[in-house]
Design an enzyme around this catalytic site. Structure first.
Site, PDB file in Angstrom:
ATOM      1  CD  GLU A  55       4.671  -7.201   4.283  1.00 12.52           C
ATOM      2  OE1 GLU A  55       3.422  -7.211   4.219  1.00 12.52           O
ATOM      3  OE2 GLU A  55       5.367  -6.534   3.513  1.00 12.52           O
ATOM      4  CG  HIS A 101      11.189   2.751   5.230  1.00 11.15           C
ATOM      5  ND1 HIS A 101       9.912   3.226   5.147  1.00 11.15           N
ATOM      6  CD2 HIS A 101      11.358   1.946   4.148  1.00 11.15           C
ATOM      7  CE1 HIS A 101       9.335   2.754   4.034  1.00 11.15           C
ATOM      8  NE2 HIS A 101      10.198   1.977   3.416  1.00 11.15           N
TER       9      HIS A 101
HETATM   10  C1  LIG Z   1       3.461  -3.622   4.194  1.00 11.64           C
HETATM   11  C2  LIG Z   1       4.576  -3.178   3.341  1.00 11.64           C
HETATM   12  N1  LIG Z   1       5.429  -4.084   2.840  1.00 11.64           N
HETATM   13  C3  LIG Z   1       6.435  -3.696   2.064  1.00 11.64           C
HETATM   14  C4  LIG Z   1       6.628  -2.384   1.759  1.00 11.64           C
HETATM   15  C5  LIG Z   1       7.788  -1.960   0.863  1.00 11.64           C
HETATM   16  N2  LIG Z   1       7.218  -1.525  -0.417  1.00 11.64           N
HETATM   17  C6  LIG Z   1       6.962  -0.247  -0.667  1.00 11.64           C
HETATM   18  S1  LIG Z   1       6.142  -0.031  -2.095  1.00 11.64           S
HETATM   19  C7  LIG Z   1       6.156  -1.680  -2.430  1.00 11.64           C
HETATM   20  C8  LIG Z   1       5.513  -2.188  -3.669  1.00 11.64           C
HETATM   21  C9  LIG Z   1       4.109  -1.710  -3.772  1.00 11.64           C
HETATM   22  O1  LIG Z   1       3.563  -2.154  -4.968  1.00 11.64           O
HETATM   23  P1  LIG Z   1       2.171  -1.638  -5.441  1.00 11.64           P
HETATM   24  O2  LIG Z   1       1.138  -1.900  -4.403  1.00 11.64           O
HETATM   25  O3  LIG Z   1       1.918  -2.205  -6.783  1.00 11.64           O
HETATM   26  O4  LIG Z   1       2.319  -0.064  -5.514  1.00 11.64           O
HETATM   27  P2  LIG Z   1       3.328   0.771  -6.433  1.00 11.64           P
HETATM   28  O5  LIG Z   1       4.588   0.898  -5.673  1.00 11.64           O
HETATM   29  O6  LIG Z   1       3.489   0.057  -7.715  1.00 11.64           O
HETATM   30  O7  LIG Z   1       2.667   2.085  -6.598  1.00 11.64           O
HETATM   31  C10 LIG Z   1       6.794  -2.371  -1.420  1.00 11.64           C
HETATM   32  C11 LIG Z   1       6.990  -3.818  -1.390  1.00 11.64           C
HETATM   33  C12 LIG Z   1       5.736  -1.461   2.307  1.00 11.64           C
HETATM   34  N3  LIG Z   1       5.833  -0.151   2.093  1.00 11.64           N
HETATM   35  N4  LIG Z   1       4.711  -1.895   3.081  1.00 11.64           N
END
Ligand SMILES: Cc1ncc(C[n+]2csc(CCOP(=O)(O)OP(=O)(O)O)c2C)c(N)n1
Ligand SMILES: Cc1ncc(C[n+]2csc(CCOP(=O)(O)OP(=O)(O)O)c2C)c(N)n1
Ligand SMILES: [Mg+2]
Ligand SMILES: [Mg+2]
Lengths: 326, 362, 362, 326
Positions: free
Chosen positions: D60, D129
């Site tokens: 972010e 959220h």
């Molecule tokens: C700081 C933050 N930004 C955005 C989100 C929204 N979000 C939730 S999971 C995700 C993707 C996460 O990807 P990864 O780290 O590869 O974990 P995965 O979901 O594949 O287990 C996002 C963008 C969040 N929870 N926290």
């Protein structure tokens, strides 16, 4: 202990709490070998060693985040963010975790930590070194935000903050760091977080203020007495949040007039909350509009113009007289 | 003097022990007791089925959004299985398998996703942290907690899970750097499931591996086949032992795959090919591990059938007990209770205000 | 299949061309025109003397806090000298030498440190960004700006400076990752001056070099002797050419030394040994470069004397013109002017309130 | 264009502005291929390509910081932070740079960018959220903070925000994303940032509200009319900061009674600023204390209890009646 300035008083609080409680540790940028850029943590490294006085890498989010982790395992970190202007880098750790961990785990893990940072203008500093944005923290449930006005209170409040089971933001008015000395008792002294104090009694007008603005508000109160024969009551807020609205909403029942003084920007600043509480709790006693004598809604200018931004005695007097003459 | 290569002290390796065809590299085979192997398998199957059940519950509207773990059972359980009870586990939001392995109450997991704060309760003795939603923000906690362990001269370690996407966040960077500087007993387990919602691993970062990010911190890093539970276990064991003996942190990249939706609010057909999912189904960590256990005579098809029945009934019990619990969770003033250790005056007043509203008719 | 090393595609090298004794590796000697060499030297000397003058002004109370650059002239000018006028430079707060090289007004530099916002003015044609105080936060700007350049199909590059301490910040990590993913024309120049206030490089991060942090992003990284202006120039030239031709970003670590205080508010005797400073004085980038220029017959002792006189007088003029300017800067309502493109109503009101106060007597 | 929900309306604004102005680009997590987790950016990638619709890595601070860099070089980034609850990670970039670059460079570089994020409760989401922390942004000089209440205003305000030379925080009430449809004109429509709107006229009481709270405030107003014969005026704030206090301070001169409704926490929330302005500007016209019907000062509970946290018609009515009966 004799007379101390605020830097020495905060240092004393840290030393005595570290001495008393082996779980209290200090971390931040330059807090160890250097003793802090304002010398607040001077001598701690020598006394308690580098496991308890940690010079961290340059990373604010990590400083706050690692503190959360330490607190989960029972340490009581007192971390320093070098200037409040850089504390927004760690803001999400405070908002998302320090403030919420107790509720998230239904009481299992309270985050007993203190995040200290110097704030406010008045030391001829560079950009980002003079902000007063305590309202960000005050609007965040789960945090407490404390701002001492002088050495003795700083010492007592910091001891209370360190012992408080909840995360406390401890904003230190750097303009007051070395501005004056006060008697600070050698023996332990605490002051309850969440309590304001009436530092001057009066019946004609109520000033609500805190931090470095207290002294000049007191000066304005003296001038009002001398020049206008007005007796001003002055309330030192001390804890911005949770805000003790009892003393000031009661005071206005007597005085009918209120002036709020703070360095923070006016709009959406702490003074707005005070005004709202006054209207909610003492509506019928208000004889005139509440005046906010505050920093303007602009980025605080570099140091040559800082004095134009920060409320001074003249502005405080002007605000008071306008209210009184309403 | 002129232009000379610097020896970085670490190299990045890829580890695979049990490949997708069930071939075993017996030289590298870790020494795991039969009991443990059987327990690992049981938990893999349990969490696979529980995950499926949760999806159904969500689709039925009984639960809100959650992040399925399907496909990542080996990556999670293989790593968590190395931990002792007093070691700490810091999950992100997609480590239900690891959490269940650690004894987390499945009822509570359901409660949280059904929107009840009460499910967040961490029992007094548990060393498993709550789910962490803001990506990568748990990483500095793990580093700080491990610092506290070292400070207290305890022998425990902290294992923290995070995704491939998480490696892009500043908090990942700051946390690993802290851990390396202070040589804290932390093991970073990256669940590289190839996707961060719709963003593929290849667009998340330009580096060839995620494991090599360890080099930035002067920390050992290793890439493992995350669907090979033996490889995950081995790498985690090395890392945990290193951490426990005071030799600092490690980054483990588990190459795995998110076989299901990102969360129940997500529709992967928008951004990824069903073909890719098909390919990864062939590498399913559970069937692969079952081959191995069968070869070792620790598992038969009949055992599997029995286990499936047992699990089905266990999950049924969990769901039933969860549904009963939900009925009892009637106290909305709970939202005031845990904000602070003690309720400050303004919250006392707001709580009273709230209670007065509750007692009012519409 | 079992445990195999991964080829990371990049190796990390150290580059030195003109060593501390003035020995030249002529194979590596960059091709720099005499004019440019002379100009580089002049600017090194100018900024060294200007830095000293600023320190005096600060000690006299005429100026507030600033961050001296002494010792880093080669690391800054060697890199900036590679840039074309339309290329962009994003400094941190300790790149006065690079800024002056880029034509930044020395009066304005003094104005800012004397507490006048007016000094922050960036002239319309300038592609040099303002000083950035919050450590590492300029790094994502550089990546984004370079994205915009690429987007507009321009041929310019962005060079961003940051310190060794800055590499610990999340913004450093996020910025480099973005630049690598989108292969933006960005050159990251790390001024590794061994200290971040009181924190030595060795405690800032556990990695052997800062250059190797590039590997985390799949980006080329190189370490150079930052007090060797030829090495800095060479590495920067390679990096800028790579960026300009669409081959993406590079991280350059310049090994240099902060010979003075961190800022004028700092007392280094609290945390570092005078001995260390002495050691580094032997590696002074200016004397070393002078040896080289003399060998090339581009400089004589007499030239140096003349230059010193010329610079003295230039600086005198700057200081005088600055002092005159300060007298004219009398309008405190300026603080309202640039908050928004247009003053919103509440600021119109606050400005009036302020003006009314100004006109009131004490 | 016909009736649209808010998601479609925002999407329309983005499409039309991208069509019109080649410097407008969209970036964020999952905004491209996926079309955004709420589908707000759907179709943009296909229409404008991956150079103008950028799926960024998960970071972010970089999203905001890179946007600042792009704006320095004349692009007009509209970046998305997936949920406002994660926007604090990029807060320092907005505070230290987006908000200050114009002043820092004495006018040379204004940061023309929009930071969009869904905020507020009501969609059965996970922790983090459902926050409403617009006050953080509103208290930050140099930023503008806009919150639309329905599809048509969302479209018009977003167009204005994209064209605004200053950085605009565009908070989208996710509960209103698909709650109802409105006629949205095909032709360009803008709405001035910094202006509120009287959406219902009345003479007995003034409601000030914004975002997803507007509809239920209107419902409460209708009930008051029916059941109490009270004519409520309802003001939709639309821009939280700079706050248009003219309409509401004038309204109260007619009605004498005010109820403020927002989802954000009460203390140090936007309602405090409204109360302070009302006292400053219309003191003599206030016939009763100002009531704040808001989220409580607690972390918003998980979705089963969200409705207990968020103001509903019952609470709004109760607040109104209390004020009226004062
Ligand atoms: C700081 C933050 N930004 C955005 C989100 C929204 N979000 C939730 S999971 C995700 C993707 C996460 O990807 P990864 O780290 O590869 O974990 P995965 O979901 O594949 O287990 C996002 C963008 C969040 N929870 N926290
Ligand atoms: C985000 C942030 N945190 C802390 C500071 C205070 N501070 C100013 S300079 C500095 C050290 C910077 O070290 P380095 O990156 O090595 O640059 P150098 O000062 O050596 O040039 C610190 C901690 C700051 N300006 N910004
Ligand atoms: Mg992933
Ligand atoms: Mg440095």
């Amino acid at each position: 202990m004799g007379k101390m300035n605020m830097v020495e008083a905060i240092n004393l609080a840290l030393k005595q709490e570290m001495e008393k409680d082996g779980d209290v540790i200090v971390l931040g940028e330059d807090v160890g070998v250097d003793g802090g850029v304002f010398r607040v943590t001077e001598g701690l490294l020598d006394a308690y060693g580098e496991e308890r006085v940690i010079d961290t890498p340059l990373a604010e989010s990590m400083i706050a985040g690692a503190s959360v982790g330490m607190a989960i395992h029972g340490l009581k970190p007192v971390c320093e963010i070098q200037f409040s202007g850089f504390s927004y880098i760690s803001f999400h750790q405070m908002e998302a975790h320090a403030a919420r961990y107790r509720a998230r785990t239904q009481g299992r893990f309270g985050i007993q930590m203190v995040l200290r940072c110097p704030y406010g203008g008045g030391v001829r500093a560079l950009e980002h070194h003079s902000e007063s944005r305590e309202a960000y923290y005050a609007h965040t449930p789960g945090l407490k935000t404390v701002i001492p006005s002088g050495p003795r209170k700083a010492r007592a409040l910091l001891v209370s903050a360190i012992r408080d089971p909840d995360p406390v933001i401890f904003y230190e008015p750097k303009a007051a760091y070395r501005a004056f000395r006060e008697e600070v008792p050698e023996d332990e002294e605490t002051f309850p977080i969440g309590e304001s104090e009436i530092v001057r009694e009066g019946k004609d007008i109520t000033f609500i203020t805190y931090g470095a603005m207290l002294q000049r508000t007191l000066d304005a109160a003296d001038t009002l007495q001398e020049e206008d024969g007005v007796e001003a009551e002055v309330i030192d807020l001390l804890t911005v949040s949770p805000m003790d609205d009892q003393k000031f909403t009661e005071s206005v029942r007597k005085t009918g007039h209120v002036v709020i003084v703070h360095e923070a920007h006016r709009s959406f600043g702490p003074g707005a909350e005070m005004a709202a509480r006054l209207v909610e709790k003492s509506f019928l006693y208000l004889e005139a509009p509440i005046r906010r004598v505050t920093g303007y809604d602009v980025v605080i200018p570099l140091y040559q113009r800082e004095k134009d931004y920060i409320p001074d005695v003249k502005r405080i007097l002007h605000g008071a007289r306008e209210t009184l003459e309403f | 003097m002129p232009k000379k290569e610097i020896d970085l002290a670490y190299k990045i390796e890829h580890l695979s022990i049990l490949d997708e065809d069930g071939e075993l590299d017996s030289d590298l085979e870790p020494d795991i007791s039969d009991d443990l192997l059987v327990k690992m398998h049981r938990t893999m199957l349990l969490t696979r089925r529980f995950d499926e059940r949760m999806l159904t519950l969500q689709r039925q509207g009984k639960m809100g959004t959650f992040a399925p773990i399907k496909g990542q059972e080996a990556s999670q359980i293989g790593a968590a299985a190395v931990l002792k009870e007093k070691d700490w586990l810091a999950p992100s939001f997609r480590e239900m398998a690891a959490e269940v392995w650690r004894g987390k109450s499945m009822e509570n997991i359901l409660l949280v996703y059904a929107g009840f704060n009460e499910g967040g309760l961490i029992p007094d003795e548990s060393h498993t942290l709550p789910v962490c939603i803001p990506v990568a923000t748990q990483v500095p906690h793990a580093a700080g907690l491990a610092y506290a362990i070292k400070f207290k001269k305890e022998e425990n370690v902290v294992m923290v899970f995070h995704g491939d996407g998480a490696t892009s966040e500043g908090d990942f960077h700051e946390g690993l750097n802290f851990a390396a500087v202070f040589q804290t007993p932390t093991v970073f387990v990256c669940q590289n499931n190839q996707w961060a919602i719709s963003v593929p691993r290849s667009r998340q970062t330009h580096s060839k591996t995620l494991a090599q990010k360890a080099l930035a911190y002067g920390m050992p890093g290793i890439q493992v086949d995350g669907n090979d539970i033996l490889a995950v276990y081995s790498a985690a064991k090395d890392a945990v032992e290193r951490a426990r003996s005071g030799d600092g942190p490690t980054l483990i990249e588990c190459i795995t795959y998110r076989m299901s939706v990102h969360t129940t609010a997500d529709d992967p057909s928008e951004y990824r090919d069903e073909e890719e999912v098909k390919e990864w189904e062939k590498r399913d960590p559970i069937t692969r591990f079952q081959k191995y256990l069968k070869q070792k005579d620790l598992l038969s098809d009949e055992d599997i059938d029995n286990l499936e029945e047992e699990i089905k009934s266990d999950i049924k019990d969990v769901v039933q007990s969860w549904e009963e619990k939900m009925e009892d969770l009637g106290d909305p003033t709970d939202m005031f209770t845990y904000q602070y250790a003690e309720l400050p005056p303004h919250l006392v007043a707001q709580k009273e205000e709230f209670e007065a509203m509750l007692s009012k008719k519409e």
